[in-house]
Motif scaffolding. Structure first.
Motif, PDB file in Angstrom:
ATOM      1  N   ALA A 185       0.825  -1.214   0.000  1.00  0.00           N
ATOM      2  CA  ALA A 185       0.000   0.000   0.000  1.00  0.00           C
ATOM      3  C   ALA A 185       0.856   1.259   0.000  1.00  0.00           C
ATOM      4  N   SER A 186       2.043   1.199   0.578  1.00  0.00           N
ATOM      5  CA  SER A 186       2.906   2.380   0.589  1.00  0.00           C
ATOM      6  C   SER A 186       3.508   2.636  -0.792  1.00  0.00           C
ATOM      7  N   THR A 215      -4.580   2.597   1.430  1.00  0.00           N
ATOM      8  CA  THR A 215      -3.241   3.131   1.236  1.00  0.00           C
ATOM      9  C   THR A 215      -2.591   3.316   2.595  1.00  0.00           C
ATOM     10  N   CYS A 228       0.739   8.212   2.310  1.00  0.00           N
ATOM     11  CA  CYS A 228       0.320   8.290   0.910  1.00  0.00           C
ATOM     12  C   CYS A 228      -1.011   9.011   0.773  1.00  0.00           C
ATOM     13  N   GLU A 229      -1.919   8.778   1.708  1.00  0.00           N
ATOM     14  CA  GLU A 229      -3.216   9.437   1.667  1.00  0.00           C
ATOM     15  C   GLU A 229      -3.034  10.936   1.778  1.00  0.00           C
ATOM     16  N   HIS A 257      -8.503   9.081  -7.018  1.00  0.00           N
ATOM     17  CA  HIS A 257      -7.950   7.728  -7.083  1.00  0.00           C
ATOM     18  C   HIS A 257      -7.602   7.355  -8.513  1.00  0.00           C
ATOM     19  N   THR A 276      -4.389   8.892  -9.361  1.00  0.00           N
ATOM     20  CA  THR A 276      -3.321   8.234  -8.625  1.00  0.00           C
ATOM     21  C   THR A 276      -2.955   6.928  -9.302  1.00  0.00           C
ATOM     22  N   ARG A 278       1.772   1.894  -3.699  1.00  0.00           N
ATOM     23  CA  ARG A 278       0.662   2.374  -4.518  1.00  0.00           C
ATOM     24  C   ARG A 278      -0.645   1.928  -3.879  1.00  0.00           C
ATOM     25  N   PRO A 279      -1.652   2.794  -3.807  1.00  0.00           N
ATOM     26  CA  PRO A 279      -2.948   2.397  -3.235  1.00  0.00           C
ATOM     27  C   PRO A 279      -3.585   1.275  -4.049  1.00  0.00           C
TER      28      PRO A 279
END
Length: 89
Positions: free
Chosen positions: A16-17, A62, A66-67, A77, A80, A19-20
């Motif tokens: 998740a860090s 995420t 990142c958020e 999103h 992103t 990419r979401p």
């Protein structure tokens, strides 16, 4: 003080860090099973290690840093996912 964070949760947070993604996408990137990832993701959300990207359906997770980058940049999103997310240093 509870149990240490498991390997599956660590792998999901790492994915998740980068990419979401949905739990299914994070599980694929982390190379873990989806059922195990669903449980680990729920627990990671409770601990604050994963957060939900606002307004996303299906739920996209995420890492908290990142958020913040997404919100500050005003990125949706779709943007992103299309352009990739760069973490703040």
């Amino acid at each position: 003080m509870g149990r240490p964070v498991g390997e599956v949760a660590q792998a999901l947070v790492q994915a998740a860090s980068e990419r979401p993604g949905t739990v299914r996408e994070l599980a694929a990137r982390a190379r873990v099973g989806v059922r195990v990832a669903l449980h680990a993701a729920r627990r990671a959300r409770e601990r604050g290690e994963l957060v939900v990207v606002l307004g996303s359906r299906p739920t996209v997770l995420t890492a908290p840093a990142c958020e913040l980058v997404c919100l500050l940049d005003g990125a949706t999103h779709a943007q992103t996912e299309q352009h990739g997310l760069r973490q703040a240093a």
